[in-house]
Design an enzyme around this catalytic site. Structure first.
Site, PDB file in Angstrom:
ATOM      1  N   GLU A 142       0.843  -1.196   0.000  1.00 42.44           N
ATOM      2  CA  GLU A 142       0.000   0.000   0.000  1.00 42.44           C
ATOM      3  C   GLU A 142       0.874   1.241   0.000  1.00 42.44           C
ATOM      4  O   GLU A 142       1.838   1.335   0.780  1.00 42.44           O
ATOM      5  CB  GLU A 142      -0.932   0.019   1.210  1.00 42.44           C
ATOM      6  CG  GLU A 142      -1.819   1.264   1.258  1.00 42.44           C
ATOM      7  CD  GLU A 142      -2.727   1.328   2.475  1.00 42.44           C
ATOM      8  OE1 GLU A 142      -3.469   2.320   2.604  1.00 42.44           O
ATOM      9  OE2 GLU A 142      -2.687   0.388   3.299  1.00 42.44           O
ATOM     10  N   GLU A 319      -6.595  -5.187   8.857  1.00 46.74           N
ATOM     11  CA  GLU A 319      -5.616  -4.124   9.087  1.00 46.74           C
ATOM     12  C   GLU A 319      -5.183  -4.088  10.554  1.00 46.74           C
ATOM     13  O   GLU A 319      -5.912  -4.507  11.448  1.00 46.74           O
ATOM     14  CB  GLU A 319      -6.221  -2.767   8.732  1.00 46.74           C
ATOM     15  CG  GLU A 319      -6.537  -2.581   7.267  1.00 46.74           C
ATOM     16  CD  GLU A 319      -6.968  -1.154   6.962  1.00 46.74           C
ATOM     17  OE1 GLU A 319      -6.102  -0.349   6.591  1.00 46.74           O
ATOM     18  OE2 GLU A 319      -8.162  -0.846   7.100  1.00 46.74           O
TER      19      GLU A 319
END
Length: 370
Positions: A142, A319
């Protein structure tokens, strides 16, 4: 009220405290109001609840005190052995947590500062891996914005992204990150690593009719397919997506790009919208992972989201994984992909390439010795 004011006066006399033991069931004092007032004054750091509370109540208390900069280390029963308290104190000593901070962005960052940061190339892209929870193998990365301020050091996006949005420069940030991300993707490919790169995209950016053509042009310049890109949109803002935005999301999928709904469970978008919009990945909000060890409701939400993702044909990424215990429990629940400090922190592109090579070397060494 008099008791509450008296308690606050005593705390102000004593001064700042690193750790505070708090009995929320103590009669005569509104302890929640007291915690909020003391938190705003900066007199309390970490809190340990010493009254038995249901998990859902403890979670609500954490949500109340966290925005005030206080850390809820946990709870223990005052009648239980001393060992649980020792473990909580050790947790504070080792600093094995992050203090949630919600800085007043407008007071910290001004428009002229943001424009100067772009002009002087102070804004950079760091990358954090997403990984297979079972094998530790990196699946994708990311792209995350960092501001290398000449006086304040490296600043996280929570400090400056709202200011960038107010200045109308979100697209400039995105395409700066696209260039850096695609360059890194090519370098990684040359070293034998195939990486999908994920970029954050605000729903408001979809109003720009030039967004998709510009993304396509960048891919053409780099001679790379859209399948190497993932765009993550936060759940907040997805309640009302106009038809033009839906069309642009669909065009991204037609280009081969992936679409991920970020911080899933933290906002209020309906399941109907999840079905209507062309997402193919769900990123489960880190708050559920933080509570997975001790809060049954968090485990229930994770299990339900995994089942939902499976039913909709969508991958689910957890996450905020920070410990081996969290990873193991997520695996037991059926979650196979995650992101967080357990694997790696965000890092500059050159550091990521070095890290990937080290990981590959360690993996090869393990294979040979086995």
């Amino acid at each position: 009220m008099a008791d509450w004011v008296h308690a606050l006066a005593i705390i102000e006399q004593v001064g700042p405290m690193d750790i505070t033991l708090c009995d929320l069931r103590f009669e005569g004092v509104n302890n929640l109001e007291l915690l909020q007032s003391v938190g705003r004054s900066g007199l309390m750091g970490a809190i340990i609840i010493c009254s038995p509370l249901p998990a859902e109540v403890l979670r609500a208390v954490r949500q109340i005190v966290s925005p005030l900069g206080m850390v809820l280390l946990g709870d223990f029963n005052e009648y239980s052995p001393l060992r649980p308290l020792q473990a909580l104190l050790e947790k504070q000593k080792n600093n094995s947590f992050e203090v949630p901070v919600s800085p007043p962005v407008a007071a910290l960052v001004h428009e002229e500062d943001v424009r100067q940061a772009f002009a002087q190339r102070q804004l950079q892209t760091w990358f954090q891996p997403k990984f297979d929870l079972l094998t530790g193998e990196v699946c994708s990365i990311e792209a995350l914005a960092r501001w290398h301020h000449p006086f304040k050091g490296v600043m996280p996006p929570s400090v400056f992204i709202p200011a960038i949005e107010q200045c109308g420069l979100l697209d400039e940030l995105l395409f700066m990150q696209l260039e850096q991300g695609l360059n890194l993707q090519r370098q990684a490919s040359e070293q034998g690593f195939s990486l999908t790169v994920a970029f954050n995209l605000q729903v408001s950016q979809l109003a720009n009719p030039h967004l998709i053509p510009r993304i396509r042009m960048v891919l053409d310049v780099h001679d790379l397919p859209g399948s190497g890109l993932m765009f993550e949109l936060t759940e907040t803002g997805l309640l009302e997506v106009p038809s033009a935005s839906l069309e642009r999301l669909t065009l991204l999928r037609l280009m081969g790009c992936g679409l991920s709904i970020d911080d899933f469970g933290a906002g209020f978008s309906s399941l109907q919208r999840l079905c209507q919009l062309p997402f193919n990945e769900i990123k489960l909000d880190a708050g559920f992972v933080r509570g997975v060890m001790h809060e049954p409701r968090c485990r229930a939400v994770i299990s339900s989201t995994l089942a939902l993702g499976d039913a909709l044909g969508m991958a689910v990424v957890a996450e905020g994984i920070e410990t081996e215990e969290q990873r193991q429990l997520l695996l037991e629940l059926g979650c196979t992909h995650g992101q967080g400090y357990w694997c790696a922190r965000p890092m500059p592109g050159a550091d990521l390439l070095h890290w990937l090579n080290l990981q590959q070397t360690a993996s090869n060494r393990f294979s040979v010795t086995s």
